[in-house]
Motif scaffolding. Structure first.
Motif, short mmCIF file in Angstrom:
data_model
loop_
_atom_site.label_atom_id
_atom_site.label_comp_id
_atom_site.label_asym_id
_atom_site.label_seq_id
_atom_site.Cartn_x
_atom_site.Cartn_y
_atom_site.Cartn_z
N HIS A 264 -3.01 57.92 -2.24
CA HIS A 264 -3.55 56.85 -2.84
C HIS A 264 -3.57 56.91 -4.29
O HIS A 264 -4.12 58.07 -4.82
CB HIS A 264 -5.29 56.65 -1.98
N GLU A 265 -3.24 55.82 -4.96
CA GLU A 265 -3.34 55.68 -6.12
C GLU A 265 -4.05 54.26 -6.66
O GLU A 265 -3.90 53.59 -5.75
CB GLU A 265 -2.17 55.66 -6.90
N PRO B 36 -9.92 57.80 3.80
CA PRO B 36 -9.43 58.92 4.89
C PRO B 36 -8.08 59.41 4.60
O PRO B 36 -7.29 59.08 3.95
CB PRO B 36 -9.44 57.85 6.22
N GLU B 37 -7.88 60.74 5.17
CA GLU B 37 -6.66 61.46 5.22
C GLU B 37 -5.84 60.73 6.23
O GLU B 37 -6.09 61.15 7.57
CB GLU B 37 -6.88 62.81 5.70
N SER C 42 -2.35 66.29 -5.55
CA SER C 42 -3.66 65.69 -4.93
C SER C 42 -4.69 65.53 -5.99
O SER C 42 -5.85 65.06 -5.93
CB SER C 42 -4.28 66.71 -4.09
N THR C 43 -4.33 65.74 -7.43
CA THR C 43 -5.03 65.76 -8.32
C THR C 43 -5.22 64.35 -9.16
O THR C 43 -3.93 63.64 -9.53
CB THR C 43 -4.73 66.70 -9.46
N ILE D 252 -3.02 51.47 -4.14
CA ILE D 252 -1.53 51.74 -3.71
C ILE D 252 -1.56 52.83 -2.72
O ILE D 252 -2.01 53.92 -3.30
CB ILE D 252 -0.62 51.86 -4.82
N MET D 253 -0.82 52.92 -1.56
CA MET D 253 -0.57 53.78 -0.72
C MET D 253 0.92 54.24 -0.55
O MET D 253 1.43 53.24 0.03
CB MET D 253 -1.25 53.30 0.67
N SER D 254 1.14 55.31 -0.83
CA SER D 254 2.52 55.74 -0.57
C SER D 254 2.39 56.80 0.51
O SER D 254 1.63 57.68 0.52
CB SER D 254 3.18 56.40 -1.80
N PRO D 255 3.55 56.76 1.32
CA PRO D 255 3.64 57.54 2.50
C PRO D 255 3.74 59.10 1.87
O PRO D 255 4.37 59.22 0.79
CB PRO D 255 4.94 57.14 3.31
#
Length: 193
Positions: free
Chosen positions: A27-28, A21-22, A71-72, A35-38
């Motif tokens: 997300h990586e 989700p957005e 975003s890539t 891994i979620m970075s703000p």
């Protein structure tokens, strides 16, 4: 006799990553973990926008490859999925891999140029891990921008690094021949204030 069994790492697919989700996070995948970075702050976005615009304009004139935003996704050789703040892939690599503008998959390897703009929360270990992935996966140059200290670390490998301050310029080398961007312009105040 007991045998220690290591838990298997999740093998994330592009479809799974794209279906996330957005939720305000970048997300990586690193070592099989999501891994979620703000999202980044205003200053970070302004620095990225300035450099991204300069790279896009230069590339449109010289037609050297593709300039991409954060975003890539890029699949590293170790199956980590990284998303640099700005990246550039040469036309030669795009052609070799059959990539077109309309290709709907993550790039298999590191970008030729990876740009990271540090956030206050980034650690040296985290950046070194990113650089290790990039260089092991085909990256030739990485620019690590330090906004608070107002300098750029130019890396050609994990060990070949140099620091440049506001009096110098970023240079594209063999990846972007002739490209130059004054480092001071990354940090200058708006001229309309």
């Amino acid at each position: 006799m007991s045998v220690a069994v290591e838990p298997s790492r999740k093998a994330w697919t592009e479809a799974e990553l794209e279906a996330l989700p957005e939720d305000g996070y970048i997300h990586e995948v690193v070592d099989g973990e999501l891994i979620m970075s703000p999202k980044n702050d205003f200053y970070h976005g302004d620095i990225c926008s300035r450099l991204l615009a300069a790279l896009v304009n230069y590339n449109e004139t010289h037609r050297l490859g593709a300039v991409l935003d954060s975003s890539t996704g890029f699949w590293m050789k170790n199956r980590n999925c990284r998303a640099p703040d700005i990246s550039f892939v040469t036309k030669a690599r795009l052609r070799t891999l059959g990539f077109k503008r309309s290709t709907r998959s993550f790039f298999p390897g590191g970008p030729d140029l990876a740009v990271e703009v540090l956030a206050p929360s980034n650690t040296r270990a985290e950046i070194d891990a990113r650089l290790k992935d990039f260089f092991a996966s085909g990256t030739q140059i990485a620019w690590v921008i330090h906004p608070d200290e107002r300098f750029v670390e130019v890396c050609h490998s994990l060990t070949q690094r140099a620091i440049f301050g506001p009096g110098a310029s970023l240079e594209g080398g063999q990846v972007l021949p002739g490209f130059q961007y004054p480092i001071a312009d990354l940090f200058k105040e708006w001229d309309w204030e």
